[in-house]
Write a protein that holds these residues in place. Structure first.
Motif, PDB file in Angstrom:
ATOM      1  N   PRO A   4       0.815  -1.223   0.000  1.00 34.34           N
ATOM      2  CA  PRO A   4       0.000   0.000   0.000  1.00 34.34           C
ATOM      3  C   PRO A   4       0.850   1.276   0.000  1.00 34.34           C
ATOM      4  CG  PRO A   4      -0.870  -1.549   1.600  1.00 34.34           C
ATOM      5  CD  PRO A   4       0.449  -2.103   1.120  1.00 34.34           C
ATOM      6  N   VAL A  70      -5.222   6.788  -1.364  1.00 23.21           N
ATOM      7  CA  VAL A  70      -5.917   5.681  -0.700  1.00 23.21           C
ATOM      8  C   VAL A  70      -6.492   4.735  -1.737  1.00 23.21           C
ATOM      9  CG1 VAL A  70      -7.908   5.070   0.741  1.00 23.21           C
ATOM     10  CG2 VAL A  70      -6.368   6.902   1.460  1.00 23.21           C
ATOM     11  N   THR A  73      -4.095   2.252  -2.959  1.00 24.09           N
ATOM     12  CA  THR A  73      -3.756   1.164  -2.036  1.00 24.09           C
ATOM     13  C   THR A  73      -4.732  -0.003  -2.134  1.00 24.09           C
ATOM     14  OG1 THR A  73      -5.086   1.940  -0.154  1.00 24.09           O
ATOM     15  CG2 THR A  73      -2.836   2.833  -0.353  1.00 24.09           C
ATOM     16  N   TYR A  75      -7.684   0.133  -0.701  1.00 19.13           N
ATOM     17  CA  TYR A  75      -8.549   0.242   0.476  1.00 19.13           C
ATOM     18  C   TYR A  75      -9.491   1.428   0.308  1.00 19.13           C
ATOM     19  CZ  TYR A  75      -5.415  -3.127   2.580  1.00 19.13           C
ATOM     20  OH  TYR A  75      -4.678  -4.258   2.833  1.00 19.13           O
ATOM     21  N   ASP A  76     -10.433   1.564   1.235  1.00 22.81           N
ATOM     22  CA  ASP A  76     -11.422   2.631   1.178  1.00 22.81           C
ATOM     23  C   ASP A  76     -11.248   3.587   2.341  1.00 22.81           C
ATOM     24  OD1 ASP A  76     -12.813   1.594  -1.079  1.00 22.81           O
ATOM     25  OD2 ASP A  76     -13.768   0.118   0.232  1.00 22.81           O
ATOM     26  N   GLN A  78     -12.851   5.925   5.239  1.00 19.74           N
ATOM     27  CA  GLN A  78     -14.031   5.787   6.082  1.00 19.74           C
ATOM     28  C   GLN A  78     -14.992   6.954   5.887  1.00 19.74           C
ATOM     29  OE1 GLN A  78     -12.484   5.265  10.026  1.00 19.74           O
ATOM     30  NE2 GLN A  78     -11.778   3.189   9.608  1.00 19.74           N
ATOM     31  N   ILE A 101      -7.145   3.491   7.127  1.00 21.78           N
ATOM     32  CA  ILE A 101      -7.592   2.441   6.218  1.00 21.78           C
ATOM     33  C   ILE A 101      -7.481   1.123   6.971  1.00 21.78           C
ATOM     34  CG2 ILE A 101      -7.058   3.720   4.110  1.00 21.78           C
ATOM     35  CD1 ILE A 101      -4.447   2.182   3.872  1.00 21.78           C
ATOM     36  N   ASP A 102      -7.957   0.054   6.360  1.00 25.39           N
ATOM     37  CA  ASP A 102      -8.046  -1.225   7.063  1.00 25.39           C
ATOM     38  C   ASP A 102      -6.744  -1.671   7.746  1.00 25.39           C
ATOM     39  OD1 ASP A 102      -9.472  -3.479   7.965  1.00 25.39           O
ATOM     40  OD2 ASP A 102      -8.661  -4.656   6.299  1.00 25.39           O
TER      41      ASP A 102
END
Length: 140
Positions: A4, A70, A73, A75-76, A78, A101-102
């Motif tokens: 990421p 982001v 990477t 991921y999302d 929030q 992120i996660d």
């Protein structure tokens, strides 16, 4: 370096060159009137950079840079980022972008100034204009 982190750095370096160049120009504008190569006035650096980034539209562009990094990477976010804390903060080194992120907190630093620590408790740190902009990405 994790995947990421690499993905975010590559996206910034390939897709957001104009923003990095804009940060560089704003930092030059802050340091240009100094009568030496450094200053000990932290507020002049931070407030001046924040004001200049705002005047040039760079500050408003930074949330989109964060969202795109982001996205790179996989991921999302929030929540949609805004040009203020906790997503965008202007520090004495330069702008910092942050997103949870996660796998953890993605932190992107645009280092425009070096902090020079002086020996002795009575001496304040000095701020020196870096040669260009260093882009540092980490996952904490």
């Amino acid at each position: 370096m994790s995947h990421p982190v690499r993905a975010a750095r590559r996206r910034i370096q390939s897709e957001h060159v104009s923003v990095v160049d804009g940060i560089d120009a704003c930092a030059d504008a802050i340091a240009d009137p100094w009568d030496t190569s450094r200053t000990t006035d932290r507020e002049a650096v931070v407030d001046g950079l924040d004001r200049t980034l705002g005047e040039t539209g760079i500050l408003e562009a930074l949330p989109a840079v964060l969202a795109d990094a982001v996205d790179a990477t996989g991921y999302d976010l929030q929540a949609p980022p805004v040009p203020g804390p906790p997503y965008v903060v202007v520090t004495s080194r330069g702008p910092v972008l942050r997103a949870t992120i996660d796998p953890g907190r993605l932190v992107i630093r645009f280092d425009a100034f070096d902090v020079v620590r002086n020996s002795g408790p009575e001496r304040r740190p000095a701020y020196r204009r870096s040669d260009g902009i260093g882009v540092a990405v980490s996952l904490e």
